[in-house]
Design an enzyme around this catalytic site. Structure first.
Site, PDB file in Angstrom:
ATOM      1  N   ASP A 186       0.814  -1.212   0.000  1.00 29.14           N
ATOM      2  CA  ASP A 186       0.000   0.000   0.000  1.00 29.14           C
ATOM      3  C   ASP A 186       0.850   1.265   0.000  1.00 29.14           C
ATOM      4  OD1 ASP A 186      -2.725   0.149  -0.329  1.00 29.14           O
ATOM      5  OD2 ASP A 186      -3.092   0.873   1.698  1.00 29.14           O
TER       6      ASP A 186
ATOM      7  N   ASP B 123     -11.251  -5.609  11.352  1.00 31.34           N
ATOM      8  CA  ASP B 123     -11.398  -7.045  11.589  1.00 31.34           C
ATOM      9  C   ASP B 123     -12.647  -7.351  12.413  1.00 31.34           C
ATOM     10  OD1 ASP B 123     -10.359  -5.717  13.723  1.00 31.34           O
ATOM     11  OD2 ASP B 123      -8.602  -6.987  13.978  1.00 31.34           O
TER      12      ASP B 123
END
Length: 1063
Positions: free
Chosen positions: A333, A762
């Site tokens: 990223d 998450d």
């Protein structure tokens, strides 16, 4: 109705079309037409008939009559005994003739079925028969169910191994095994073993869990009486202190209930890898294990050392799993050329490292951690060449490490003109916030072999496109990009997510997960398998509870007994269909009476009702919300169109490139366009026409990539038929799906993939799956599956906890809060309690900070939160204290957690509560309500330091998170000194309350002791800046308190007025 009449009347034509999937109904082996239903003759092909019997209602869609079993078809529960069991057994298992014809297959670079071009690997279907293979098109319409098992092989070694294990378990007599030399008997024994479950649930023994539950109930009763006593006996001379303490105690009681109830029925599970091999990986046959895609994410290679990422990738490439079924995707990223070059070096080193690992079966298969082990590496090694090859491999790894260090040193200073690649072209990612998408395939294509000539798993570098003005959603956005890229290139049915600093410590970890995911009954209900997090490089006493053993060995096992553990961000094997927002299959209750049980005049009513039943059954895996419902309804027709379309056309496009242009894929001519689909509607019947028109709704949900949409419809995994014909076109399609504008006006991040809206994506992602009704499983193999690095420095550890708590606050303030989201869904109540606890725990910091301050205030003012410490009050205090200790001891007894780990967890709960959690509450409120964004920083992962293993532990880094706990320590110390001095100088009427105050103050300091030790560091002195700030705050607090003195009533005397008399 006569079967013969149906056969002759309904099938006079040469061709009949299946009314379910639209394909031709093939004839039986004897040449006669296949008739699924003997009552009405409704045309259904054999694959749809077998799928309906195994996964559906087992009834005819038209007349609702239960399907009868045809000879040669697998049995399902409820079949009548027709007396032909033995003939069917021999025919199904083919003990006499194991050979069969394989369809030709052409090798393709990105083919997930086979790369050697010899024969295709058999596909696995979730929830299908345990010992079955499937071939044919990806749509499942032309699939012909093969035999459940193929015999005729000796497998002498496996038989002996199986006998030995059974003898140890006491299931087989040694005398019987010695006498049983008949080949058929051995085969039947293997069949019996292969049919056994791949896993089993091991409940906690009642001698350990029942006392634990009894103490929980007693503690709840004692807690109720204690709170009643506290509320009904206020301290009149210190009402504010008493009221604050009661509010804190009520909150602590609620927090304890939310934390305790999900631990009511903990379970553990064990797997059987030998049965998995017997069932799906038999000698002499193609492997039928499901493919898997590994995801590794990284952001900044300077904070996350490239050598650590390289070790993670190497451990994945060397995993004990068929190489043609493993693909590794690395998400960069930060668009770093350093990571790009690192992966290039890693791919070259893997050609020697992977065969070395598999030849000598070493563990772990990350070279940095394997060579640094302080163990006897010669244990259990019998190959004479091992020492020599290990020494040579260690030298090669050291040379590889030096090359990586050279790349890191070069990357420290960026050239003014930007980075330049080896071929002289500028690096596309010189501007990390404005660059095109990049994809590079290092391994997995033809010619990428190891030094022994064997194939290597696929390794792909991915850096998604970034442009100003787009919200990239940090890690969640990067993971969703990997989901789409992997679906276009390999489309494995399962995905394993790892952080860049978590390497594979157990090479059989994937097999452990497959014991659950490929299970006939459980697999189709699972959204993911979660492994516990284990860590390297932590000091022996685990000063800051980095191992988090209480959570992973107690809380997670408790959740596994409900609906499954929460997703913790790494070490998780996902079901790809669950990530796409589909619902799990809903088990439908079989009607007690079918049409053949009712009179003939009721048949029309049953058929009418059956039509509704069949219609509702089609939407068996509807989406999680919005447009997700009904996604399964057009699956067959749409896939049939792609299949027929692929016979005429191939994917278009030019040669693959490393990076897409500024417009990326927009200029690329794709193989499947919406206009072409609409034009192709002519000539199709109404069912196919409605199915193809639903392509528009698919694009609104998944984005405008027909290749990706087609891959989402392939439940078994693998590329759609014809899509793998042009690998260069697939690369361009993959670059298109990682463009920054691809997710606009789609369901990505809302209902599909990793969910946006929190830095702890998450928790949110797992919560959405559980709300849809999916289950998860907690897998704890004897050897830890994955290991990672933890921040052992105090400041880094607090910042990590701050990020987790901030994410929980964001979820609490969003529409996904478990307190009010998805009621009426399929989330179990105890699971909702657990998720509620995960998002409200940061708010405990406010009452915790107040409660830790109250003892010091009581000592400074001479007041107490209890008016009189009589016998009744003493009984409730002692009973509550003993129940807390008993709960903890019994919890450690059934979980196996050590008392040191439990105590460290309690200490850090207080340390994190009065520091990181407190800051997270205010930052979260500012972010959600005020729009003030708080940028989180990636926790630095330190590479191994051979000079000082725990040098990072003593390193001090200034942060404002250190001020509140330090202030608490100083205030309580000052309060202890003031209280004892006042008692000595002025006397004390009753020593009981004084001892109570001193006990609570010492209790606070004892919990903060690891924090105090961390402040002192190696030199045993607290940093000056922390001391100054803390003393300043403590002094201001003390002076203001003494000046106000709110608990001493003001003296009220007579009001003096002038009386006019001179006195």
């Amino acid at each position: 109705m006569d079967t013969a009449s149906v056969t002759g009347g309904e099938h006079k034509g040469k061709e009949k079309t299946c009314r379910v999937c639209g394909e031709e109904v093939a004839a039986r082996e004897d040449g006669k037409p296949f008739v699924a239903c003997a009552e009405c003759g409704f045309p259904v092909c054999k694959p749809c008939y077998e799928y309906e019997r195994s996964e559906g209602t087992q009834c005819c869609p038209q007349c609702n009559t239960r399907y009868k079993r045809h000879k040669g078809c697998p049995r399902v529960e409820g079949d009548e005994d027709d007396g032909g069991d033995m003939d069917d057994f021999e025919e199904e298992f083919q003990i006499k003739s194991p050979t069969k014809q394989k369809p030709p297959h052409e090798p393709v670079n990105f083919d997930v079925y086979s790369e050697n071009g010899e024969q295709p690997a058999q596909k696995w279907r979730p929830g299908g028969p345990a010992l079955s293979s499937f071939t044919g098109s990806v749509a499942g319409k032309d699939l012909e169910q093969e035999r459940e098992m193929e015999g005729g092989m000796e497998w002498k070694d496996r038989i002996d191994k199986w006998k030995t294990k059974q003898e140890k378990r006491g299931k087989l007599n040694r005398d019987d095994s010695d006498d049983d030399d008949d080949k058929n008997d051995d085969e039947y024994m293997l069949l019996a073993e292969a049919r056994q479950p791949l896993w089993r649930k091991v409940p906690i023994p009642s001698s350990k869990i029942n006392p634990y539950r009894i103490v929980i109930v007693l503690r709840l009763v004692v807690l109720c009486f204690f709170l009643k006593f506290r509320i009904t006996t206020p301290a009149m001379d210190a009402v504010p202190l008493w009221l604050a303490s009661v509010i804190c105690e009520l909150w602590f009681a609620l927090s304890w209930i939310l934390d305790q109830l999900p631990k009511w029925s903990p379970v553990t599970r064990e797997t059987y890898l030998d049965r998995l091999a017997l069932r799906y990986e038999r000698d002499g046959e193609p492997c039928r294990l499901a493919p898997i895609d590994f995801f590794v994410s990284t952001v900044d290679p300077l904070k996350e050392p490239p050598i650590i990422t390289a070790n993670t990738v190497l451990s994945i490439l060397a995993v004990d799993y068929p190489v043609d079924r493993v693909s590794c995707y690395v998400s960069d990223d930060g668009a770093s050329m350093l990571l790009f070059d690192t992966l290039s070096e890693t791919a070259e080193f893997a050609r020697r490292w992977v065969p070395f690992c598999k030849k000598f079966t070493i563990e772990p298969r990350a070279p940095e951690f394997y060579f640094s082990q302080k163990i006897d590496y010669l244990k259990d090694k019998v190959q004479p060449t091992f020492v020599k090859e290990r020494r040579a491999m260690k030298r090669e790894y050291e040379e590889f490490k030096v090359r990586i260090n050279a790349l890191v040193a070069k990357a420290q200073k960026k050239p003014e003109e930007g980075w330049v690649m080896q071929d002289g072209t500028p690096w596309p990612g010189n501007n990390t916030r404005d660059h095109p998408g990049m994809i590079q395939v290092y391994l997995g294509s033809q010619g990428a072999l190891d030094v022994e000539g064997s194939e290597l798993p696929r390794l792909v570098y991915v850096s998604r496109e970034k442009r100003p003005g787009y919200n990239h959603h940090k890690k969640a956005g990067a993971m969703n990009s990997l989901v789409r890229v992997s679906a276009v290139l390999t489309n494995a049915p399962f995905i394993l997510n790892l952080d860049c600093d978590h390497y594979v410590n157990n090479s059989k970890a994937v097999r452990e997960a497959m014991c659950f995911l490929m299970d006939k009954q459980l697999g189709k209900k699972l959204c993911y398998v979660q492994f516990p997090q284990r860590f390297d490089g932590i000091d022996r006493h685990d000063r800051y509870a980095n191992r988090n053993t209480v959570f992973f060995d107690i809380n997670m096992k408790g959740l596994d007994g409900i609906q499954g553990p929460v997703y913790v961000g790494t070490g998780t094997v996902f079901n790809r269909q669950a990530l796409y927002g589909y619902d799990p299959p809903r088990p439908e209750k079989r009607p007690k009476m079918t049409c053949d049980c009712w009179p003939s005049w009721c048949c029309c009513c049953c058929c009418f009702g059956g039509g509704k039943r069949g219609k509702s059954h089609k939407n068996k895996k509807g989406g999680g919300g919005g447009e997700g419902g009904g996604l399964d309804e057009p699956r067959r027709g749409l896939l049939g169109f792609y299949k027929k379309r692929s016979k005429k056309d191939k994917l278009g496009g030019g040669a693959a490139s490393l990076a897409g242009g500024k417009k990326g894929y927009r200029k690329h001519q794709r193989g499947f366009e919406l206009e072409e689909i609409e034009e192709g509607l002519e000539g199709y019947d109404e069912l196919e026409r409605s199915s193809l028109m639903s392509q528009k709704s698919f694009e609104k949900r998944f984005g405008q990539s027909p290749v990706f949409i087609a891959s989402t419809l392939v439940e078994d995994g693998g590329l759609p038929q014809g899509a793998a014909a042009d690998p260069a076109a697939l690369i361009k399609e993959a670059i298109h799906v990682i463009s920054c504008g691809y997710e606009e006006k789609t369901e990505w991040g809302k209902e599909i993939g990793w969910i946006y809206g929190s830095v702890t994506e998450d928790i949110l992602t797992g919560f959405k799956m559980h709300c849809r009704g999916w289950k998860s499983v907690y897998c704890t193999p004897a050897r830890a599956a994955f290991k990672g690095s933890a921040p052992i420095n105090l400041s880094d550890r607090l910042h990590q906890v701050l990020r987790w708590a901030l994410g929980s606050v964001e979820i609490f303030m969003s529409r996904h809060c478990p307190l009010w989201y998805a009621y009426g869904g399929r989330l179990k109540w105890l699971e909702r309690f657990a998720y509620t606890n995960t998002i409200v725990y940061p708010f405990t910091s406010i009452p915790l900070l107040a409660y830790c301050t109250i003892p010091a205030v009581c000592l400074l003012t001479g007041k107490f939160i209890i008016p009189t410490l009589n016998n009744l009050a003493s009984i409730w205090f002692i009973a509550l204290f003993l129940s807390i200790i008993a709960t903890g001891v019994l919890e450690l007894r059934w979980s196996g957690v050590s008392i040191e780990d439990w105590w460290r967890n309690e200490q850090f709960w207080v340390i994190g509560g009065v520091s990181a959690h407190l800051f997270a509450v205010f930052q979260g409120l500012l972010k959600v309500l005020g729009g003030v964004d708080t940028n989180f920083t990636v926790t630095s992962k330190a590479a191994a330091d051979e000079t000082d293993a725990f040098g990072e532990l003593y390193l001090f880094k200034w942060t404002t998170l250190l001020v509140p706990p330090t202030t608490l320590i100083i205030i309580n110390m000052v309060g202890i000194v003031a209280g004892v001095s006042d008692a000595v100088n002025n006397g004390y009427g009753s020593w009981g309350p004084l001892f109570g105050k001193l006990f609570f103050s010492f209790w606070v300091i004892l919990h903060l002791y690891p924090f105090l030790k961390g402040l002192m560091g190696r030199q045993n002195r607290t940093p000056t800046i922390v001391v100054l700030w803390s003393i300043l705050l403590a002094s201001i607090f003390s002076l203001v308190w003494v000046r106000i003195d709110p608990f001493i009533p003001k003296p009220k005397g007579p009001v003096l007025k002038p009386c006019g008399v001179s006195c």
